[in-house]
Design a protein around this motif. Structure first.
Motif, mmCIF file in Angstrom:
data_model
loop_
_atom_site.group_PDB
_atom_site.id
_atom_site.type_symbol
_atom_site.label_atom_id
_atom_site.label_comp_id
_atom_site.label_asym_id
_atom_site.label_seq_id
_atom_site.Cartn_x
_atom_site.Cartn_y
_atom_site.Cartn_z
ATOM 1 N N LEU A 153 0.826 -1.207 0.000
ATOM 2 C CA LEU A 153 0.000 0.000 0.000
ATOM 3 C C LEU A 153 0.861 1.259 0.000
ATOM 4 O O LEU A 153 0.533 2.250 -0.676
ATOM 5 C CB LEU A 153 -0.933 0.009 1.214
ATOM 6 C CG LEU A 153 -2.059 -1.020 1.221
ATOM 7 C CD1 LEU A 153 -2.891 -0.878 2.496
ATOM 8 C CD2 LEU A 153 -2.961 -0.870 -0.004
ATOM 9 N N SER A 154 1.954 1.236 0.737
ATOM 10 C CA SER A 154 2.853 2.390 0.772
ATOM 11 C C SER A 154 3.452 2.653 -0.608
ATOM 12 O O SER A 154 3.536 3.807 -1.061
ATOM 13 C CB SER A 154 3.962 2.154 1.797
ATOM 14 O OG SER A 154 4.886 3.214 1.798
ATOM 15 N N GLN A 155 3.865 1.585 -1.290
ATOM 16 C CA GLN A 155 4.436 1.720 -2.627
ATOM 17 C C GLN A 155 3.408 2.274 -3.601
ATOM 18 O O GLN A 155 3.689 3.208 -4.366
ATOM 19 C CB GLN A 155 4.935 0.362 -3.110
ATOM 20 C CG GLN A 155 5.526 0.377 -4.520
ATOM 21 C CD GLN A 155 5.807 -1.025 -5.034
ATOM 22 O OE1 GLN A 155 5.044 -1.952 -4.778
ATOM 23 N NE2 GLN A 155 6.915 -1.184 -5.743
ATOM 24 N N TRP A 156 2.205 1.721 -3.584
ATOM 25 C CA TRP A 156 1.167 2.155 -4.520
ATOM 26 C C TRP A 156 0.737 3.594 -4.259
ATOM 27 O O TRP A 156 0.568 4.373 -5.186
ATOM 28 C CB TRP A 156 -0.043 1.226 -4.435
ATOM 29 C CG TRP A 156 0.273 -0.206 -4.747
ATOM 30 C CD1 TRP A 156 1.367 -0.678 -5.432
ATOM 31 C CD2 TRP A 156 -0.489 -1.354 -4.378
ATOM 32 N NE1 TRP A 156 1.330 -2.047 -5.508
ATOM 33 C CE2 TRP A 156 0.206 -2.501 -4.882
ATOM 34 C CE3 TRP A 156 -1.680 -1.549 -3.689
ATOM 35 C CZ2 TRP A 156 -0.269 -3.799 -4.700
ATOM 36 C CZ3 TRP A 156 -2.158 -2.844 -3.507
ATOM 37 C CH2 TRP A 156 -1.463 -3.946 -4.013
ATOM 38 N N SER A 157 0.576 3.943 -2.994
ATOM 39 C CA SER A 157 0.173 5.311 -2.666
ATOM 40 C C SER A 157 1.243 6.313 -3.067
ATOM 41 O O SER A 157 0.946 7.382 -3.602
ATOM 42 C CB SER A 157 -0.120 5.438 -1.158
ATOM 43 O OG SER A 157 -1.237 4.657 -0.789
ATOM 44 N N GLY A 158 2.506 5.961 -2.808
ATOM 45 C CA GLY A 158 3.595 6.853 -3.179
ATOM 46 C C GLY A 158 3.684 7.075 -4.675
ATOM 47 O O GLY A 158 4.036 8.169 -5.137
ATOM 48 N N THR A 159 3.351 6.051 -5.444
ATOM 49 C CA THR A 159 3.399 6.154 -6.903
ATOM 50 C C THR A 159 2.226 6.945 -7.454
ATOM 51 O O THR A 159 2.399 7.814 -8.328
ATOM 52 C CB THR A 159 3.400 4.749 -7.545
ATOM 53 O OG1 THR A 159 4.571 4.041 -7.116
ATOM 54 C CG2 THR A 159 3.402 4.847 -9.071
ATOM 55 N N TRP A 160 1.024 6.692 -6.948
ATOM 56 C CA TRP A 160 -0.186 7.195 -7.599
ATOM 57 C C TRP A 160 -0.799 8.435 -6.977
ATOM 58 O O TRP A 160 -1.563 9.137 -7.641
ATOM 59 C CB TRP A 160 -1.220 6.070 -7.673
ATOM 60 C CG TRP A 160 -0.787 5.004 -8.626
ATOM 61 C CD1 TRP A 160 -0.310 3.760 -8.328
ATOM 62 C CD2 TRP A 160 -0.720 5.112 -10.051
ATOM 63 N NE1 TRP A 160 0.041 3.096 -9.464
ATOM 64 C CE2 TRP A 160 -0.202 3.895 -10.540
ATOM 65 C CE3 TRP A 160 -1.070 6.118 -10.950
ATOM 66 C CZ2 TRP A 160 -0.013 3.669 -11.900
ATOM 67 C CZ3 TRP A 160 -0.877 5.883 -12.308
ATOM 68 C CH2 TRP A 160 -0.357 4.676 -12.764
ATOM 69 N N PRO A 200 -5.184 2.800 7.460
ATOM 70 C CA PRO A 200 -4.085 1.904 7.828
ATOM 71 C C PRO A 200 -4.275 0.511 7.244
ATOM 72 O O PRO A 200 -5.398 0.021 7.097
ATOM 73 C CB PRO A 200 -4.148 1.877 9.357
ATOM 74 C CG PRO A 200 -5.560 2.248 9.694
ATOM 75 C CD PRO A 200 -5.986 3.206 8.622
ATOM 76 N N ALA A 201 -3.167 -0.131 6.926
ATOM 77 C CA ALA A 201 -3.210 -1.502 6.419
ATOM 78 C C ALA A 201 -3.526 -2.460 7.557
ATOM 79 O O ALA A 201 -3.265 -2.157 8.727
ATOM 80 C CB ALA A 201 -1.859 -1.863 5.793
ATOM 81 N N PRO A 202 -4.094 -3.625 7.257
ATOM 82 C CA PRO A 202 -4.314 -4.635 8.298
ATOM 83 C C PRO A 202 -2.997 -4.961 8.997
ATOM 84 O O PRO A 202 -2.024 -5.331 8.333
ATOM 85 C CB PRO A 202 -4.847 -5.837 7.512
ATOM 86 C CG PRO A 202 -5.453 -5.248 6.273
ATOM 87 C CD PRO A 202 -4.595 -4.062 5.946
ATOM 88 N N PRO A 203 -2.920 -4.799 10.323
ATOM 89 C CA PRO A 203 -1.642 -4.960 11.037
ATOM 90 C C PRO A 203 -1.010 -6.332 10.815
ATOM 91 O O PRO A 203 -1.641 -7.363 11.022
ATOM 92 C CB PRO A 203 -2.050 -4.776 12.507
ATOM 93 C CG PRO A 203 -3.333 -4.016 12.463
ATOM 94 C CD PRO A 203 -4.036 -4.460 11.217
ATOM 95 N N GLY A 204 0.241 -6.319 10.384
ATOM 96 C CA GLY A 204 1.011 -7.547 10.253
ATOM 97 C C GLY A 204 0.637 -8.451 9.103
ATOM 98 O O GLY A 204 1.246 -9.507 8.927
#
Length: 236
Positions: free
Chosen positions: A86-93, A109-113
């Motif tokens: 999610l961090s990669q996709w958000s940073g890109t788009w 937030p992403a599902p923890p772990g």
């Protein structure tokens, strides 16, 4: 069929090389590497680059479709944290979406772990196709979202938009090769009707599932479902 696939693979590969060169030199010109451009020259070069990118995407999709049909597209799957994806996709788009005058929804937030087994590069390609579609059919002031949630022993990635939506009778055909929802979509939005076909093939090749929820004038939501690495213990 094998001869046709081989022919398409060679042709699309040979087309890709000069298109990459065109895009590269256009980028250098826009960076003033060949001297300062006038406003008119900059506009013209930007048009060259934009059209080149459309053609490059079409050729890449044709090449991937041919490789998928021939079973020659490599999938390098490995455990990866959902939060990292999610961090990669958000940073890109995020910057791309906001530059189009749209609101980006990707702060949940992403599902923890949680971790899934997938090919990070191919998933970036999948999400890129879906976000690009959302950008094409969502008017300024609308929104595009990327998120994830747990659904029992699976993780569901959601790519959503507030765009024009998809008619109910078109949804069953969305993942067919060369399918267009409406006549004229190729001219309006570019592409050859291969993006969603490739998305479906890549998701299923990684052991995932994809479903679509959409309503005309209310937007669309694509859900990509993958099993957790360990359904009993989603921690890394």
């Amino acid at each position: 069929d094998n001869i046709k696939r081989d022919f398409m693979s060679v042709i699309t590969h040979e087309l890709k090389t000069p298109l990459v060169t065109i895009e590269g030199f256009a980028k250098l010109l826009l960076m003033n590497k060949g001297g300062e451009l006038t406003d008119k020259q900059r506009t013209w070069v930007q048009n060259i680059r934009d059209s080149g990118q459309v053609l490059l995407t079409m050729v890449t999709n044709l090449l991937d479709a041919t490789r998928l049909e021939g079973g020659n597209l490599t999938i390098n799957a490995a455990p990866v944290a959902v939060a990292d994806l999610l961090s990669q996709w958000s940073g890109t788009w995020r910057p791309v979406v906001e530059a189009r005058g749209l609101n980006f929804r990707g702060d949940a937030p992403a599902p923890p772990g949680a971790r899934v087994v997938c090919d990070s590069f191919r998933m970036q390609q999948v999400v890129g196709n879906l976000v690009n579609n959302a950008l094409k059919f969502t008017k300024p002031g609308g929104s595009v979202g990327i998120g994830a949630r747990l659904d029992g022993p699976r993780v569901v990635f959601e790519i959503s938009d507030s765009g024009r939506g998809i008619p109910a009778d078109a949804v069953p055909h969305l993942f067919e090769k060369f399918y267009q929802v409406e006549k004229g979509d190729t001219r309006i939005a570019g592409g050859a009707g291969l993006g969603l076909y490739i998305v479906h093939q890549l998701v299923t090749a990684q052991g995932g599932r994809i479903v679509v929820h959409s309503e005309v004038d209310r937007g669309s939501r694509f859900e990509l479902s993958f099993p957790l690495c360990d359904p009993g213990d989603p921690s890394p």
